[in-house]
Design an enzyme around this catalytic site. Structure first.
Site, PDB file in Angstrom:
ATOM      1  N   ILE A   1     -17.078  23.599 -25.084  1.00  0.00           N
ATOM      2  CA  ILE A   1     -15.773  24.149 -25.458  1.00  0.00           C
ATOM      3  C   ILE A   1     -15.166  23.264 -26.545  1.00  0.00           C
ATOM      4  CG2 ILE A   1     -13.472  24.754 -24.606  1.00  0.00           C
ATOM      5  CD1 ILE A   1     -14.828  24.779 -21.755  1.00  0.00           C
ATOM      6  N   GLY A   2     -14.833  23.851 -27.697  1.00  0.00           N
ATOM      7  CA  GLY A   2     -14.219  23.092 -28.773  1.00  0.00           C
ATOM      8  C   GLY A   2     -15.186  22.438 -29.742  1.00  0.00           C
TER       9      GLY A   2
ATOM     10  N   GLY B   1     -16.889  23.786 -32.147  1.00  0.00           N
ATOM     11  CA  GLY B   1     -16.862  24.350 -33.506  1.00  0.00           C
ATOM     12  C   GLY B   1     -17.805  25.513 -33.711  1.00  0.00           C
ATOM     13  N   LYS B   2     -18.205  26.163 -32.638  1.00  0.00           N
ATOM     14  CA  LYS B   2     -19.152  27.280 -32.737  1.00  0.00           C
ATOM     15  C   LYS B   2     -18.605  28.428 -33.599  1.00  0.00           C
ATOM     16  CE  LYS B   2     -19.214  27.867 -28.342  1.00  0.00           C
ATOM     17  NZ  LYS B   2     -18.259  26.761 -28.060  1.00  0.00           N
TER      18      LYS B   2
ATOM     19  N   GLU C   1     -17.838  35.109 -29.604  1.00  0.00           N
ATOM     20  CA  GLU C   1     -17.481  35.079 -28.191  1.00  0.00           C
ATOM     21  C   GLU C   1     -15.989  35.391 -28.092  1.00  0.00           C
ATOM     22  OE1 GLU C   1     -17.759  32.055 -24.399  1.00  0.00           O
ATOM     23  OE2 GLU C   1     -17.109  31.272 -26.327  1.00  0.00           O
TER      24      GLU C   1
ATOM     25  N   ASP D   1     -22.150  33.628 -31.562  1.00  0.00           N
ATOM     26  CA  ASP D   1     -21.331  32.522 -31.081  1.00  0.00           C
ATOM     27  C   ASP D   1     -21.434  32.466 -29.553  1.00  0.00           C
ATOM     28  OD1 ASP D   1     -19.271  30.921 -30.199  1.00  0.00           O
ATOM     29  OD2 ASP D   1     -17.673  32.028 -31.186  1.00  0.00           O
TER      30      ASP D   1
ATOM     31  N   ASP E   1     -24.152  29.983 -19.867  1.00  0.00           N
ATOM     32  CA  ASP E   1     -23.449  30.324 -18.630  1.00  0.00           C
ATOM     33  C   ASP E   1     -24.321  30.004 -17.422  1.00  0.00           C
ATOM     34  OD1 ASP E   1     -20.957  31.484 -19.599  1.00  0.00           O
ATOM     35  OD2 ASP E   1     -22.200  33.084 -20.405  1.00  0.00           O
TER      36      ASP E   1
ATOM     37  N   GLU F   1      -6.543  26.490 -22.369  1.00  0.00           N
ATOM     38  CA  GLU F   1      -7.587  25.498 -22.605  1.00  0.00           C
ATOM     39  C   GLU F   1      -7.031  24.073 -22.547  1.00  0.00           C
ATOM     40  OE1 GLU F   1      -9.734  26.317 -26.196  1.00  0.00           O
ATOM     41  OE2 GLU F   1     -11.045  27.772 -25.223  1.00  0.00           O
TER      42      GLU F   1
END
Length: 204
Positions: A9-10, A12-13, A31, A78, A84, A145
């Site tokens: 998470i975060g 830069g995708k 996403e 993305d 998951d 987030e």
């Protein structure tokens, strides 16, 4: 051709997907976390909503993969379905935030889905430190987030490292976001382009 970007998470995708889509004229598939009706509840009470949020993402990503394969286009994706199953869900189970029976049900469903799909032709993994992730999360401005705990990010990072080291589904390119600023420095983005060209086309 199917290219996918993986990362915490975060990491830069999304910006990298957009930049690569523009450069190569690939079709981007992002996403869309904001369409997950369980996500805000999940970050407020992970144990209560972990199974719901993961099942929704599984359905969403399967739908996305089928659309990618049916389009016949060159696509940049993305986030992947594998993250998951091998990172987020088992991490929740390990933290006692997902019941064992829920995790087993989820993973069994994933294994069935996995038999129906093809892995990406190239996986790009954005490896990021916790300070980098926190800075990026804060800059995105998503209120839910900002509630993410540091130990949660750290656990995800460890799982990403293990998963990437054992990844054998296809070609993989690891980019250390602490050492290469592709968002703000064109010369760093060019380095990524050169690496991708080498992996996909045997150049350089």
């Amino acid at each position: 051709m199917h290219i996918a970007i993986a990362g915490n998470i975060g990491s830069g995708k999304t910006p990298l997907a957009g930049m690569l889509a523009k450069h190569y004229e690939w079709e981007p598939h992002y996403e869309n976390v904001d369409t997950n009706p369980y996500l805000e509840d999940f970050y407020n009470d992970m144990k209560a909503w972990s199974f719901n949020v993961q099942i929704f993402f599984l359905r969403q990503r399967l739908k996305q993969i089928m659309a990618i394969r049916n389009s016949g286009k060159d696509v940049i994706q993305d986030r992947t379905l594998y993250e998951d199953a091998y990172i987020f869900a088992p991490n929740l189970h390990e933290m006692d935030l997902m019941a064992t029976r829920d995790f087993e049900t989820y993973f069994s469903l994933f294994q069935q889905v996995e038999q129906l799909i093809q892995p990406p032709d190239l996986l790009i993994y954005l490896k990021s430190s916790i300070p980098y992730l926190v800075k990026r999360i804060q800059s995105k401005g998503r209120e839910y987030e900002n509630a993410i705990r540091l130990d949660y990010l750290e656990r995800l990072n460890r799982r990403y490292d293990v998963w990437v080291q054992s990844y054998e589904l296809g070609k993989i390119l690891v980019i250390d976001t602490d050492k290469i600023n592709f968002i703000d420095k064109p010369e760093d983005f060019s380095k990524i382009i050169n690496k991708i060209d080498a992996e996909l086309f045997g150049l350089f």
